[in-house]
Design an enzyme around this catalytic site. Sequence first.
Site, PDB file in Angstrom:
ATOM      1  N   LYS A  80      -1.682 -23.352  -0.745  1.00 14.30           N
ATOM      2  CA  LYS A  80      -2.622 -24.280  -0.101  1.00 14.30           C
ATOM      3  C   LYS A  80      -2.121 -24.707   1.280  1.00 14.30           C
ATOM      4  O   LYS A  80      -2.886 -25.265   2.061  1.00 14.30           O
ATOM      5  CB  LYS A  80      -2.887 -25.503  -0.982  1.00 14.30           C
ATOM      6  N   ASP A  81      -0.832 -24.417   1.591  1.00 15.24           N
ATOM      7  CA  ASP A  81      -0.268 -24.755   2.900  1.00 15.24           C
ATOM      8  C   ASP A  81      -0.303 -23.595   3.880  1.00 15.24           C
ATOM      9  O   ASP A  81       0.217 -23.716   4.996  1.00 15.24           O
ATOM     10  CB  ASP A  81       1.176 -25.232   2.739  1.00 15.24           C
ATOM     11  N   ARG A 126      -9.224 -34.087   2.439  1.00 11.24           N
ATOM     12  CA  ARG A 126     -10.033 -33.892   1.222  1.00 11.24           C
ATOM     13  C   ARG A 126      -9.875 -35.074   0.280  1.00 11.24           C
ATOM     14  O   ARG A 126     -10.876 -35.660  -0.183  1.00 11.24           O
ATOM     15  CB  ARG A 126      -9.604 -32.610   0.501  1.00 11.24           C
ATOM     16  N   ARG A 127      -8.624 -35.410  -0.040  1.00 14.15           N
ATOM     17  CA  ARG A 127      -8.397 -36.527  -0.961  1.00 14.15           C
ATOM     18  C   ARG A 127      -8.956 -37.827  -0.397  1.00 14.15           C
ATOM     19  O   ARG A 127      -9.536 -38.630  -1.122  1.00 14.15           O
ATOM     20  CB  ARG A 127      -6.897 -36.663  -1.260  1.00 14.15           C
ATOM     21  N   ARG A 144       2.923 -39.230   4.085  1.00 21.67           N
ATOM     22  CA  ARG A 144       3.447 -37.879   4.192  1.00 21.67           C
ATOM     23  C   ARG A 144       4.857 -37.852   3.648  1.00 21.67           C
ATOM     24  O   ARG A 144       5.475 -38.879   3.431  1.00 21.67           O
ATOM     25  CB  ARG A 144       3.429 -37.413   5.657  1.00 21.67           C
ATOM     26  N   ARG A 150       7.016 -40.048  -1.065  1.00 20.58           N
ATOM     27  CA  ARG A 150       5.728 -40.712  -1.288  1.00 20.58           C
ATOM     28  C   ARG A 150       5.801 -41.702  -2.455  1.00 20.58           C
ATOM     29  O   ARG A 150       5.205 -42.774  -2.395  1.00 20.58           O
ATOM     30  CB  ARG A 150       4.638 -39.662  -1.506  1.00 20.58           C
ATOM     31  N   CYS A 236      -7.354 -28.025   9.109  1.00 19.01           N
ATOM     32  CA  CYS A 236      -6.692 -29.135   8.411  1.00 19.01           C
ATOM     33  C   CYS A 236      -7.504 -30.419   8.491  1.00 19.01           C
ATOM     34  O   CYS A 236      -7.259 -31.349   7.725  1.00 19.01           O
ATOM     35  CB  CYS A 236      -5.310 -29.379   9.015  1.00 19.01           C
TER      36      CYS A 236
END
Length: 300
Positions: A80-81, A126-127, A144, A150, A236
């Site tokens: 996903k990155d 998205r989140r 981040r 986190r 992004c």
Amino acid sequence: MTVLKLGTRGSPLALVQANMVKDALAAAHDIACEIHIIRTTGDRVQDRALAEIGGKALWTKELDRALLDGEIDLAVHSMKDVETIRPDSIVIAAMLKRADVRDRLVGADSLAAIREHGVVGTSSPRRRAQVLRARPDVSVVLFRGNVDTRLAKLAAGEADATLLAAAGLDRLGRDDIGTALAVEEMLPAPAQGAVGIECRADDAMTAALLAALDHQATSRAVRSERAFLAALDATCHSPIAALATIADDVVTLRAELLSEDGGEHVAGDASGPDGETLARDLASALFERATPAIRAGFGG
């Protein structure tokens, strides 16, 4: 014995994933790997969102350089990155079997349980959009860093809740953290839960060795999701979710496009034998239905 130089980021999760690939190569071919840690810009810059400072390339450009310069033979990534469009000189040679695709909510048992006008920490567009769609009363602040960073921010009271990928937590042995959110409630990011392995396009020997590690259903699903991203020229900045599943050789792709503030969204699904074709068709259909506020996040 053949020894391959494996490049990876140096985060705890990245090293776990690198060792998964190392062990898989040893099991498949009796091949040894030397792990080379490559520090990326994305690791160094932690106070700004990726979209503000160069996007997903910040996770890959240093690994790409090391690969093309021959410093490493293969690079391991969380898929996903990885940018949607990759250099022609590099190929995604294999993907390991996908893990849990869901997000986990940490700090509350559900989105509904977050306190009124609470604060959610995330760096993901998205989140952010999905949370605000479900809970327009909350505020979203930038979180981040790796998992421990986190979680420390959450413990320090910088937010009431945060979201982390279930796959990463599981791989780190932290499967007791957070509450998994059903994909019906929070559709995941494209390629979430998948680990990819890249090599040089002209390195036929390494590509052949890696082919034995490829989990075909995962590759087929993730390539469908990445085709959806490519068709929309997503970046992004784009609040986008997509998940492909495969049953009886049929690919079913579910997807969602959102406005930045989560106030508007379009969603749909499609099924067929060719995941990449149906991904392009679904992208076109959703973009056609999208409002200007949603379209602003995509090239289309």
